[in-house]
Design an enzyme around this catalytic site. Structure first.
Site, PDB file in Angstrom:
ATOM      1  N   GLN A  91      88.595 -18.684  49.451  1.00 28.41           N
ATOM      2  CA  GLN A  91      88.113 -17.332  49.089  1.00 28.41           C
ATOM      3  C   GLN A  91      86.730 -17.302  48.164  1.00 28.41           C
ATOM      4  OE1 GLN A  91      89.214 -14.413  45.898  1.00 28.41           O
ATOM      5  NE2 GLN A  91      90.001 -13.251  47.494  1.00 28.41           N
TER       6      GLN A  91
ATOM      7  N   TYR B   7      83.719  -7.590  41.376  1.00 28.04           N
ATOM      8  CA  TYR B   7      82.846  -8.830  41.124  1.00 28.04           C
ATOM      9  C   TYR B   7      81.473  -8.260  41.939  1.00 28.04           C
ATOM     10  CZ  TYR B   7      87.009 -10.774  39.370  1.00 28.04           C
ATOM     11  OH  TYR B   7      88.221 -10.991  38.829  1.00 28.04           O
TER      12      TYR B   7
ATOM     13  N   GLY C 197     101.275 -11.834  47.369  1.00 33.82           N
ATOM     14  CA  GLY C 197     100.735 -12.593  46.363  1.00 33.82           C
ATOM     15  C   GLY C 197     101.820 -13.076  45.440  1.00 33.82           C
TER      16      GLY C 197
END
Length: 356
Positions: free
Chosen positions: A98, A179, A311
């Site tokens: 990623q 981001y 996750g």
């Protein structure tokens, strides 16, 4: 009717099951932003997943925002990541890198002195970041000149090429959580008046061109991307995230990308993320956000997704796939150790034993 344990192909990625390990920052890299032997063990332990999406890896030093996060902008990092991917592949797993550029979400203590903080516009984030000496505010970013943007995109493309050289099976572009890609897309962080600002088509242009560059460098079928329309994390606000992300998906739907990784969390605008994706995206879909095993199977059965990512369950359950397969109970993780240093709370969670 597909099941969690059935194989699936996402672009060029052959998954032996439909259980994806979601990207999670764990803050264990060394002082040169390299993964260590701890990373080798951590990812290998979880290689039964159909696909592992690595923790966020910065494509350039400017992209780093947090302490002890890994990069892939030099060859020493590539060599270190090779040990990780070799270990995952030795166990029959697949792993993508990623790529995460934080843009304005940066604290001075977490970066080398003098490192530029860049963003679409010079707007400081109202956010606090953890550093080794305590919580810190963010730095005031410098707005990128139009002429600089191709260089930022090239840094992503070079990182993708280096990721493939490091043995990763592909890359995922991180386009949410406040981001850099999300900063370009959102009206609250993009006040540009050039071809990268203003209309939704202009605001998604950076992401579109970055995905095109990644596809040109390593093949579109090895490139995925992660989105969460309306996600307010890290002081992000967009006036119309449905329009923005619909415009993005329409623009990239024909590129032949490997997958869209969609976080379907509740957001202030109350969006129906699955309906938005269904209306604008025809490629493979990975769904994420607080999905348990039963819900995951239901989503697959109704054709809502091709795979489901998990996750937090992977933190304390390195053998999550086998626990799902056999109906074993899940262990709880220690939240105080998520970003700690060392093996404790990282590689020392055991696989399930009937004697537990």
């Amino acid at each position: 009717m597909p099941g969690l344990f059935d194989p699936v192909r996402l672009g060029a990625l052959d998954l032996r099951n439909r259980i994806v390990m979601a990207p999670m920052t764990r803050s264990r890299a060394d002082e040169a932003d390299r993964p260590t032997d701890l990373h080798v063990d951590y990812y290998a332990q979880r290689a039964d997943a159909g696909l592992i999406v690595s923790e966020g890896i910065h494509p350039s030093i400017e992209g780093k925002g947090y302490p002890r996060t890994p990069g892939i902008y030099d060859d020493s990092q590539r060599v270190a990541w090779n040990k990780v991917t070799d270990a995952v592949h030795a166990r029959g797993g697949s792993i993508v890198a990623q790529l995460m550029h934080v843009g304005r979400i940066a604290a001075e203590a977490n970066r080398p002195a003098g490192t530029d903080v860049i963003a679409p516009s010079a707007i400081q984030a109202n956010a606090k970041l953890w550093t080794a000496t305590g919580m810190s505010g963010t730095m005031v970013p410098r707005a990128l000149e139009t002429s600089e943007i191709p260089g930022v995109i090239e840094a992503y493309a070079s990182a993708a090429a280096r990721s493939i050289a490091a043995g990763f099976d592909g890359v995922e572009l991180h386009c949410t959580s406040g981001y850099l890609p999300a900063q370009f897309m959102a009206t609250g962080t993009n006040r540009r008046t050039d071809g990268y600002g203003g209309s939704a088509a202009n605001r998604v242009r950076f992401v579109v061109e970055t995905l095109e560059a990644l596809a040109a460098r390593i093949g579109a079928d090895r490139v995925g991307f992660r989105i969460c329309p309306g996600n307010p994390f890290n002081d992000l606000h967009d006036e119309d995230p449905a329009e923005t992300h619909g415009t993005l998906l329409d623009a990239i739907d024909g590129l032949g990308l490997a997958y869209c990784h969609l976080i379907a969390m509740e957001v202030p605008q109350g969006l129906d993320h699955r309906a938005l994706a269904a209306a604008h995206w025809r490629g493979p879909l990975i769904l994420n956000e607080s999905i348990d095993q039963a819900k995951a199977q239901a989503l697959l059965s109704e054709g809502a997704a091709d795979a489901i990512s998990f996750g937090r369950p992977f933190i304390a359950n390195p053998d999550l796939v086998e626990r799902f397969r056999n109906g074993y109970p899940l262990a709880d993780f220690d939240p105080m150790l998520i970003y700690a240093e060392g093996a404790r709370g990282y590689t020392d969670y055991p696989a399930y034993s009937p004697a537990d």
